[in-house]
Scaffold this motif. Structure first.
Motif, PDB file in Angstrom:
ATOM      1  N   LYS B  43       0.700  -0.886   0.100  1.00 40.82           N
ATOM      2  CA  LYS B  43       0.222   0.292  -0.069  1.00 40.82           C
ATOM      3  C   LYS B  43       1.080   1.022   0.332  1.00 40.82           C
ATOM      4  N   PHE B  44       1.672   1.142   0.689  1.00 36.81           N
ATOM      5  CA  PHE B  44       3.041   2.462   0.516  1.00 36.81           C
ATOM      6  C   PHE B  44       3.646   2.406  -0.518  1.00 36.81           C
ATOM      7  N   VAL B  45       4.401   1.521  -1.700  1.00 35.02           N
ATOM      8  CA  VAL B  45       4.650   1.753  -2.716  1.00 35.02           C
ATOM      9  C   VAL B  45       3.431   2.625  -3.856  1.00 35.02           C
ATOM     10  N   ARG B  46       1.955   1.420  -3.389  1.00 33.49           N
ATOM     11  CA  ARG B  46       1.044   2.383  -4.247  1.00 33.49           C
ATOM     12  C   ARG B  46       1.003   3.870  -4.174  1.00 33.49           C
ATOM     13  N   GLU B  47       0.981   3.891  -3.395  1.00 34.36           N
ATOM     14  CA  GLU B  47       0.477   5.824  -2.815  1.00 34.36           C
ATOM     15  C   GLU B  47       1.813   6.090  -3.115  1.00 34.36           C
ATOM     16  N   LEU B  48       3.014   5.655  -2.528  1.00 32.06           N
ATOM     17  CA  LEU B  48       4.503   6.893  -2.981  1.00 32.06           C
ATOM     18  C   LEU B  48       4.635   6.624  -4.936  1.00 32.06           C
ATOM     19  N   ARG B  49       3.861   5.620  -5.428  1.00 35.26           N
ATOM     20  CA  ARG B  49       3.582   5.782  -6.974  1.00 35.26           C
ATOM     21  C   ARG B  49       3.304   6.852  -7.351  1.00 35.26           C
ATOM     22  N   ALA B  50       2.338   6.372  -6.763  1.00 39.82           N
ATOM     23  CA  ALA B  50       0.008   7.302  -7.286  1.00 39.82           C
ATOM     24  C   ALA B  50       0.710   9.182  -6.997  1.00 39.82           C
ATOM     25  N   ALA B  51       1.419   9.237  -6.055  1.00 40.78           N
ATOM     26  CA  ALA B  51       2.135  10.665  -5.693  1.00 40.78           C
ATOM     27  C   ALA B  51       3.178  11.024  -6.228  1.00 40.78           C
ATOM     28  N   GLU B  52       3.634  10.892  -6.300  1.00 42.55           N
ATOM     29  CA  GLU B  52       5.271  11.087  -7.618  1.00 42.55           C
ATOM     30  C   GLU B  52       4.971  10.730  -8.621  1.00 42.55           C
ATOM     31  N   ALA B  53       3.491  10.355  -8.867  1.00 43.62           N
ATOM     32  CA  ALA B  53       3.552  10.739 -10.675  1.00 43.62           C
ATOM     33  C   ALA B  53       2.874  11.885 -11.265  1.00 43.62           C
ATOM     34  N   ILE B  54       2.111  12.702 -10.078  1.00 47.94           N
ATOM     35  CA  ILE B  54       2.150  13.507 -10.298  1.00 47.94           C
ATOM     36  C   ILE B  54       3.303  14.540  -8.828  1.00 47.94           C
ATOM     37  N   ALA B 482       5.599   1.832 -14.744  1.00 46.63           N
ATOM     38  CA  ALA B 482       4.699   1.036 -15.422  1.00 46.63           C
ATOM     39  C   ALA B 482       3.087   0.769 -15.716  1.00 46.63           C
ATOM     40  N   SER B 483       2.987  -0.034 -14.253  1.00 44.15           N
ATOM     41  CA  SER B 483       1.745  -0.607 -14.469  1.00 44.15           C
ATOM     42  C   SER B 483       0.634  -0.233 -12.729  1.00 44.15           C
ATOM     43  N   GLU B 484      -0.536  -0.128 -13.406  1.00 44.20           N
ATOM     44  CA  GLU B 484      -1.672  -0.471 -11.835  1.00 44.20           C
ATOM     45  C   GLU B 484      -1.481  -1.280 -11.000  1.00 44.20           C
ATOM     46  N   VAL B 485      -1.070  -2.742 -12.194  1.00 43.40           N
ATOM     47  CA  VAL B 485      -1.620  -3.910 -11.486  1.00 43.40           C
ATOM     48  C   VAL B 485      -0.643  -4.354 -10.151  1.00 43.40           C
ATOM     49  N   SER B 486       0.873  -4.175 -11.108  1.00 39.62           N
ATOM     50  CA  SER B 486       1.868  -4.501 -10.329  1.00 39.62           C
ATOM     51  C   SER B 486       2.217  -3.708  -9.038  1.00 39.62           C
ATOM     52  N   GLY B 487       2.332  -4.171  -8.199  1.00 42.05           N
ATOM     53  CA  GLY B 487       2.690  -3.602  -6.857  1.00 42.05           C
ATOM     54  C   GLY B 487       4.230  -4.540  -6.282  1.00 42.05           C
ATOM     55  N   LEU B 488       4.520  -4.449  -4.631  1.00 36.33           N
ATOM     56  CA  LEU B 488       5.096  -4.612  -3.866  1.00 36.33           C
ATOM     57  C   LEU B 488       5.591  -6.176  -4.409  1.00 36.33           C
ATOM     58  N   ILE B 489       3.616  -7.165  -4.671  1.00 38.38           N
ATOM     59  CA  ILE B 489       3.850  -8.443  -3.919  1.00 38.38           C
ATOM     60  C   ILE B 489       4.671  -8.726  -6.239  1.00 38.38           C
ATOM     61  N   ALA B 490       4.235  -8.540  -6.920  1.00 41.18           N
ATOM     62  CA  ALA B 490       4.904  -8.356  -8.153  1.00 41.18           C
ATOM     63  C   ALA B 490       6.027  -8.687  -8.077  1.00 41.18           C
ATOM     64  N   LEU B 491       6.471  -8.083  -7.589  1.00 39.39           N
ATOM     65  CA  LEU B 491       8.443  -7.402  -7.522  1.00 39.39           C
ATOM     66  C   LEU B 491       9.153  -8.808  -7.116  1.00 39.39           C
ATOM     67  N   ARG B 492       8.376  -9.472  -6.098  1.00 37.41           N
ATOM     68  CA  ARG B 492       8.621 -10.074  -4.761  1.00 37.41           C
ATOM     69  C   ARG B 492       8.494 -11.143  -5.792  1.00 37.41           C
ATOM     70  N   GLU B 493       7.865 -11.510  -6.336  1.00 37.81           N
ATOM     71  CA  GLU B 493       7.843 -12.863  -7.162  1.00 37.81           C
ATOM     72  C   GLU B 493       8.419 -13.264  -8.602  1.00 37.81           C
ATOM     73  N   LEU B 494       9.046 -11.261  -9.269  1.00 38.50           N
ATOM     74  CA  LEU B 494      10.079 -11.919 -10.171  1.00 38.50           C
ATOM     75  C   LEU B 494      11.872 -12.120  -9.198  1.00 38.50           C
TER      76      LEU B 494
END
Lengths: 530, 530
Positions: B43-54, B482-494
């Motif tokens: 959640k923290f990462v998604r919010e940070l991404r959204a905030a910095e997009a602006i 570059a994605s709204e689907v991938s978050g931290l858990i997607a990076l974990r799996e990568l």
């Protein structure tokens, strides 16, 4: 792994051929009947493509730093026109055009020419035009009632021009400052505001959102000329004429009914939607009669309209447009083919916002005894999980008959499967996608993914007036030169799909496909001599 | 269509949620265990991404006309470095680096710095350097034996410089014309020849084939410095150090064994392959001992080598390299992880040319009692049905363990299925693909197609020395924004996939994954405070 062991190299090669074949098994041009003439024509086309990849594309062209087949269309257009392959494809019967916005279908030069014949049409600018401001100030056009015609003919380029003052179109052109190119300068200014040029698409506006701003402004400018009944009539006729000239035998065109009225000959904004359809119908009738009188009726089966409004309306407005659409369908059942909401998906409202209203619309259709399928834009985006990307789920859940663009569909395995199983055709607009910066060139376009996965696809021009891809030949060209897998048979299947997935009634559809098939055979027979 | 009828809107929304879920069901971050701490961190990462997009990406940046998240890396790099999200990701434990070319892994500034300490290293140019020729003339480096050291120290920038004359590296730098920037000008010239800059990638060389020409030249220049044993030793150490600093705990690196010898300290080109491995092994040992002495042994599990040669050799040469590889594997079984053939696929020989020889290589391995899996580059192309694209069939038929790049794989439904079923991981190199012009920005990259189709993927840097994407943080950053689907858990799996699909032996692999998992937990706990 068992399947990577081979008795000998011959067995490897056998399994290789089998793997390639099974990988391509879902393609419509795979294990399909191909006549001897088609096989010969396909070979001719493949050899021509290979030869011109070197003789044309690997040579130097002034002002084009990196020519290659499938390159940026606006830069490569002049090179494409030099190829024999383009000439061959221009003769190909293309089937139907399933995705184009009527306001964006006719050459801007033609529109200006016929507009200049209309005394009611006027132009104004928010400031006097000068060498400095010419490239940023946009013209605003409108028909005026006679009692509002301006007395004087101040030039738009005169320093004393009073901002916002209407000038008749003819006078504005005649009085355009010779230092700014005179009448030709005027034409250039107007055409520039109605089209997208390479430096806009590939430099100054080189992102999806920026080029959409320019793109939207071209509509705003052009509509001032087009939404005037006398021009509209000629405009529609020219759209049909140019389509047929390019080998398109059927059109299903999106008409934007967001404005509730257009201007009439008297300069009043009072022509309602039903009159638009009457004009459309009458013009279609005239055009078909003209073709028939020349014995060419098989070259054009007809035209239908996808009723469209804009994706920024609220739910109350949606309900109004839905009722309007039903009323029109009742009066013109042969013309209204479907319903759509249009505009830049990345910035406007998502389909989910309209979903409940759209389901209600379907229920209202039942009550009214009509059937107006959704034919929705969705996924015209680079987004991954953005609202525009997510629109694909709603389009499919709402039962869309086809998908407009579906550019991001390839990211969605379940939706790909659904489209294949339900036969939901994807209206792919290769050149539009490239100019609107979803793909850098045809080589990066996801079209091969759709084709290889067995989804029905038709190629469409979208907004040829703004992009310069008049007809469908340019789009077919770009697709053909960007692949070593697709040949003439792939193009045949794309053309056929455009008719099969049209909203034509079964009997009309059968006639359309049969007429197209006969022309296809003649095309194939003649191909080496074109 | 039955499935587009709904009892009410609530039912529509239920089916919508079910459809989205089923569309994403193959993703590794779907229905996987997520701890409370991970959910909070995500959640923290998604919010940070959204905030910095602006706050970052939607603001103006000098010299960057169109900033956006996932934009062209070389232009956007300085903006990425301003984000907090980058800082957070730089602390993330990334797992293994599975695709990188050793010659392209260490910062060019560092290479030049250590090279300058070597009296044996010399430089020459094919013409005197001037302001006019500086940007087009490339340096050539070599170690020389002492008896060939030049007497004088003519400056490369002296009009009287005799073309092709060797100058000691130190002297060449010290004597570089102050009008051309003096020593700094020398550094700039050398670094420019060893790296790709934005105007090359996005303007002068903006096509796949053109940028590959520049890219290939950076290797030719750099190799003159790197393939000198004393430099090589320090180079490898720095590669390990920088990898660990970025959170990479394992590397499986492609070493180009095409040259049969490198230069030794005596300036003779006489160090054979087995000595390369001895140096590699010793340096690895030193590095691991150093980490251990600091109690940090869990930060680096080790390093292995994918034996590579170039895709222009003939079949006789292939046989030599295969035997060489077997001999090395026998002596260094813990180091040789696999075999590959590298170079630009669009212009070099296709895999089918080598296929029979490669099958024979597998048979020879059996006789020799070793197992050296293929880990092949394939499909690093925009082509559709071209030789480079068709390489994917051969890579899979030859039993490749993973696929290097596989950029065009998404076009191939059967191969996608095969990779998913057999667990063939795709080594995706996002920034490399973009700079080498396969994709214009991260938004056009096919990575989401691979992820959504359930194919195992690891993110890789490929050639960070040339591209400036040192470590893996930049690649993870580009993918995440570059994605709204991938978050931290997607990076974990990568990250996890990179270890699971490594060639580590089961026990080592288990240890690597366990060590990574513990660091991951600490990272997730600390994320809000980074």
């Amino acid at each position: 792994m068992a399947s990577t062991q081979y008795a000998d190299f011959a067995q490897y090669k056998e399994q290789r051929a089998a793997l390639i074949s099974s990988d391509r098994a879902l393609r419509p041009d795979h294990s399909t009947a191909v006549s001897a003439a088609e096989a010969k024509a396909d070979k001719f086309v493949r050899e021509l493509r290979a030869a011109e990849a070197i003789s044309v594309w690997a040579t130097e062209h002034e002002g084009v730093p990196h020519p290659f087949p499938g390159m940026e269309f606006l830069t490569g257009r002049s090179i494409i026109l030099k190829t024999k392959l383009f000439n061959v494809l221009s003769k190909m019967p293309k089937g139907g055009l399933l995705h184009a916005h009527l306001d964006a279908t006719v050459n801007a030069e033609f529109v200006l020419k016929i507009a200049l014949e209309q005394p009611a049409l006027h132009v104004r600018a928010p400031a006097p035009l000068s060498a400095l401001t010419l490239s940023t100030i946009l013209p605003q056009f409108s028909a005026l009632p006679r009692d509002m015609f301006p007395d004087s003919g101040t030039a738009l380029t005169d320093a004393s021009y009073s901002p916002g003052t209407w000038v008749s179109l003819k006078n504005a052109r005649a009085s355009f400052d010779p230092a700014l190119g005179g009448s030709e300068g005027f034409d250039k200014w107007v055409i520039g505001a109605m089209t997208i040029n390479p430096s806009e698409a590939y430099q100054t506006h080189n992102t999806v959102n920026k080029i959409w701003e320019k793109f939207t402004s071209t509509f705003a400018v052009g509509n001032g000329l087009i939404r005037f009944a006398p021009v509209w009539r000629q405009y529609i006729y020219e759209f049909f004429r140019a389509s047929v000239e390019d080998g398109v035998s059927y059109v299903e065109v999106r008409v934007n009914f967001y404005p509730k009225y257009m201007f009439g000959e008297d300069g009043q904004e009072n022509i309602p939607h039903r009159d638009w359809l009457e004009i459309f119908d009458a013009t279609l009738g005239e055009f078909k009669a003209e073709l028939k009188s020349q014995g060419r009726e098989d070259e054009f089966i007809g035209a239908r309209i996808i009723y469209s409004t804009l994706r920024f309306i609220d739910l109350e407005e949606l309900a109004w447009y839905c009722e309007d659409c039903i009323t029109l369908k009742q009066e013109f059942p042969h013309l209204i083919a479907g319903f759509d909401l249009v505009g830049p998906e990345n910035v406007l409202k998502p389909l989910i916002y309209y979903a409940e209203g759209l389901l209600r619309f379907r229920a209202r259709q039942k009550e009214a005894g009509v059937d107006i399928p959704f034919i929705l834009h969705a996924g015209e985006t680079l987004g991954d999980g953005t609202e525009a990307d997510v629109n694909l789920y709603d389009a499919i859940l709402l039962g869309t008959l086809r998908i407009g663009h579906g550019f991001s569909l390839v990211k969605h395995p379940k939706l790909m499967e659904t489209c294949r199983e339900r036969g939901i055709l994807i209206e792919v607009c290769p050149i539009s996608n490239e100019i609107l910066r979803l793909t850098s060139s045809m080589l990066m376009h996801p079209l091969p993914i759709l084709i290889n996965n067995g989804l029905p696809v038709a190629l469409c021009s979208d907004d040829p007036a703004m992009f310069g891809n008049m007809g469908l030949t340019f789009d077919f060209y770009q697709v053909l030169v960007a692949s070593e897998v697709s040949g003439l048979i792939a193009l045949r299947e794309l053309a056929r799909a455009s008719l099969e997935h049209s909203t034509l009634e079964p009997a009309e559809k059968a006639r359309a496909i049969s007429a197209w098939g006969k022309r296809w055979e003649r095309f194939v027979e003649a191909i080496a001599d074109l």
